[in-house]
Design a protein around this motif. Sequence first.
Motif, PDB file in Angstrom:
ATOM      1  N   GLN A 182       0.844  -0.873  -0.468  1.00 47.48           N
ATOM      2  CA  GLN A 182       0.369  -0.517  -0.126  1.00 47.48           C
ATOM      3  C   GLN A 182       1.159   1.485  -0.261  1.00 47.48           C
ATOM      4  N   GLN A 183       1.741   1.369   0.940  1.00 49.51           N
ATOM      5  CA  GLN A 183       2.389   2.221   0.106  1.00 49.51           C
ATOM      6  C   GLN A 183       3.200   2.756  -0.646  1.00 49.51           C
ATOM      7  N   ARG A 184       3.775   1.503  -1.088  1.00 50.63           N
ATOM      8  CA  ARG A 184       5.249   1.721  -2.249  1.00 50.63           C
ATOM      9  C   ARG A 184       3.230   2.140  -3.620  1.00 50.63           C
ATOM     10  N   THR A 185       1.875   1.750  -3.676  1.00 55.50           N
ATOM     11  CA  THR A 185       1.407   1.826  -4.605  1.00 55.50           C
ATOM     12  C   THR A 185       0.496   3.621  -4.535  1.00 55.50           C
ATOM     13  N   GLU A 186       0.057   3.537  -3.108  1.00 55.91           N
ATOM     14  CA  GLU A 186      -0.664   4.666  -2.880  1.00 55.91           C
ATOM     15  C   GLU A 186      -0.034   5.879  -1.825  1.00 55.91           C
ATOM     16  N   GLY A 187       0.223   5.025  -0.913  1.00 61.27           N
ATOM     17  CA  GLY A 187       0.635   5.354   0.433  1.00 61.27           C
ATOM     18  C   GLY A 187      -0.432   5.321   1.441  1.00 61.27           C
ATOM     19  N   GLU A 188      -1.316   6.649   2.318  1.00 58.24           N
ATOM     20  CA  GLU A 188      -2.565   6.479   3.093  1.00 58.24           C
ATOM     21  C   GLU A 188      -2.795   5.398   3.600  1.00 58.24           C
ATOM     22  N   LEU A 189      -1.874   4.986   4.510  1.00 53.05           N
ATOM     23  CA  LEU A 189      -2.136   3.844   5.205  1.00 53.05           C
ATOM     24  C   LEU A 189      -3.338   3.245   5.884  1.00 53.05           C
ATOM     25  N   ILE A 190      -3.196   4.095   7.430  1.00 53.52           N
ATOM     26  CA  ILE A 190      -4.326   4.322   8.135  1.00 53.52           C
ATOM     27  C   ILE A 190      -5.856   4.127   6.816  1.00 53.52           C
ATOM     28  N   GLY A 191      -5.868   5.850   6.413  1.00 54.43           N
ATOM     29  CA  GLY A 191      -6.962   6.158   5.427  1.00 54.43           C
ATOM     30  C   GLY A 191      -7.422   5.045   5.436  1.00 54.43           C
ATOM     31  N   THR A 192      -6.946   4.065   4.561  1.00 54.53           N
ATOM     32  CA  THR A 192      -7.043   3.295   3.276  1.00 54.53           C
ATOM     33  C   THR A 192      -7.932   2.164   4.285  1.00 54.53           C
ATOM     34  N   PHE A 193      -7.236   1.695   4.952  1.00 58.88           N
ATOM     35  CA  PHE A 193      -7.430   0.361   6.336  1.00 58.88           C
ATOM     36  C   PHE A 193      -8.825   1.020   6.547  1.00 58.88           C
ATOM     37  N   LYS A 194      -9.056   1.993   7.126  1.00 59.09           N
ATOM     38  CA  LYS A 194      -9.894   2.853   7.844  1.00 59.09           C
ATOM     39  C   LYS A 194     -11.195   2.412   6.607  1.00 59.09           C
ATOM     40  N   LYS A 195     -11.162   3.093   5.715  1.00 59.26           N
ATOM     41  CA  LYS A 195     -12.083   2.354   4.621  1.00 59.26           C
ATOM     42  C   LYS A 195     -12.376   1.500   3.676  1.00 59.26           C
ATOM     43  N   HIS A 196     -11.417   0.136   4.851  1.00 56.10           N
ATOM     44  CA  HIS A 196     -11.557  -1.316   3.963  1.00 56.10           C
ATOM     45  C   HIS A 196     -12.003  -1.902   5.113  1.00 56.10           C
ATOM     46  N   GLN A 197     -11.588  -1.271   6.693  1.00 55.31           N
ATOM     47  CA  GLN A 197     -11.990  -2.094   7.576  1.00 55.31           C
ATOM     48  C   GLN A 197     -12.270  -3.016   7.400  1.00 55.31           C
ATOM     49  N   ALA A 198     -14.062  -3.412   7.315  1.00 49.06           N
ATOM     50  CA  ALA A 198     -15.004  -4.132   7.343  1.00 49.06           C
ATOM     51  C   ALA A 198     -14.479  -5.483   6.767  1.00 49.06           C
ATOM     52  N   LYS A 199     -13.584  -5.151   5.506  1.00 52.03           N
ATOM     53  CA  LYS A 199     -13.313  -6.727   5.090  1.00 52.03           C
ATOM     54  C   LYS A 199     -12.175  -6.880   4.909  1.00 52.03           C
ATOM     55  N   ILE A 200     -10.863  -6.075   5.743  1.00 56.51           N
ATOM     56  CA  ILE A 200     -10.137  -6.757   6.106  1.00 56.51           C
ATOM     57  C   ILE A 200      -9.561  -7.667   6.962  1.00 56.51           C
ATOM     58  N   THR A 201      -9.411  -8.712   6.406  1.00 55.71           N
ATOM     59  CA  THR A 201      -9.352  -9.865   7.804  1.00 55.71           C
ATOM     60  C   THR A 201      -7.870  -9.992   8.468  1.00 55.71           C
ATOM     61  N   HIS A 202      -6.831 -10.144   7.418  1.00 55.67           N
ATOM     62  CA  HIS A 202      -5.171 -10.081   7.801  1.00 55.67           C
ATOM     63  C   HIS A 202      -4.165  -8.458   7.102  1.00 55.67           C
ATOM     64  N   VAL A 203      -3.758  -7.980   7.575  1.00 54.98           N
ATOM     65  CA  VAL A 203      -2.444  -6.987   7.854  1.00 54.98           C
ATOM     66  C   VAL A 203      -0.747  -8.090   7.724  1.00 54.98           C
ATOM     67  N   GLN A 204      -0.439  -7.669   6.643  1.00 55.09           N
ATOM     68  CA  GLN A 204       1.349  -7.370   6.536  1.00 55.09           C
ATOM     69  C   GLN A 204       1.803  -6.514   6.178  1.00 55.09           C
ATOM     70  N   LEU A 205       3.518  -6.398   6.922  1.00 63.01           N
ATOM     71  CA  LEU A 205       4.367  -5.366   7.218  1.00 63.01           C
ATOM     72  C   LEU A 205       5.387  -5.111   6.223  1.00 63.01           C
ATOM     73  N   ALA A 206       5.940  -4.282   6.012  1.00 67.64           N
ATOM     74  CA  ALA A 206       7.374  -4.648   5.578  1.00 67.64           C
ATOM     75  C   ALA A 206       8.123  -2.778   5.384  1.00 67.64           C
ATOM     76  N   ASP A 207       8.888  -2.633   5.593  1.00 68.83           N
ATOM     77  CA  ASP A 207       9.456  -0.802   5.586  1.00 68.83           C
ATOM     78  C   ASP A 207       9.651  -0.770   4.423  1.00 68.83           C
ATOM     79  N   ASN A 208       9.243   0.561   3.888  1.00 69.88           N
ATOM     80  CA  ASN A 208       9.934   0.910   2.682  1.00 69.88           C
ATOM     81  C   ASN A 208      10.431   2.161   2.285  1.00 69.88           C
TER      82      ASN A 208
END
Length: 259
Positions: A182-208
């Motif tokens: 998400q950071q590489r594509t659009e950013g807005e990490l938390i705003g995008t998470f909030k927008k789609h939170q109802a359908k997000i059931t798994h998160v992954q991470l790495a730094d950029n």
Amino acid sequence: MPKFAANLTMLFNEVPFLERFALAAKAGFKGVEYLFPYDFDKEALRAALDLHGLRQVLHNLPAGNWAGGERGIAILPDRVDEFRRGVASAIDYATALGCKQVNCLSGIAPVGASDEVLRSTFVANLKLAATELGKHGIKLLIEPINRFDIPGFYLNTPDQAASIIAEVGSDNLFIQYDLYHQQRTEGELIGTFKKHQAKITHVQLADNPGRNEPGTGEIAYGFVFKALDALGYDGWIGCEYKPRTTTEEGLGWLAEVGR
């Protein structure tokens, strides 16, 4: 409160695969994920989980010839039969491993292919997979991936994923939200998470940049973890990063967040 799972495809990869479970448990992880279980005996994998008190959090559906550069087959109309066989294999392994989530990689769009055909194939395959996995209490996930790391990858954004989920019309289809992609594509990490939170059931991470551990790049992971806590996300966060040196030397970030 989120829980962290070691991605054994990328972490502790200096040792043979089945030895990585012990190292993940020793490091304090309570769950593990990895790309594919299919090259290993499922009883051996189950024994490794049980021996070290670990949960199998996630693995992928079979994704074609990975070593040959394929990154999923779900959009390819000439691979539908193979996709369906892969769903059966995924159910077999996930059931044996107690894994309640399976991710579907869409694949790389062939040059010149019709988007209409690719999307309709993807939707039909997801309908079938969501139904079959649901019979066994297993959630189906789809993952947006940036086109810098995988040029031509079909599914790139959570908005696109949400549109496909709506077209599929299943209550057993969700989003795997990878913070690095998400950071590489659009950013807005938390705003995008909030927008789609109802359908997000798994998160992954790495730094950029670099796809290394948290704290090595531009993502303010202290802020991100607090925000996910505040939003009530209590699912797993898969640590799918490339250690800058060794896994053990790069685990300081995990101690800092108190996990």
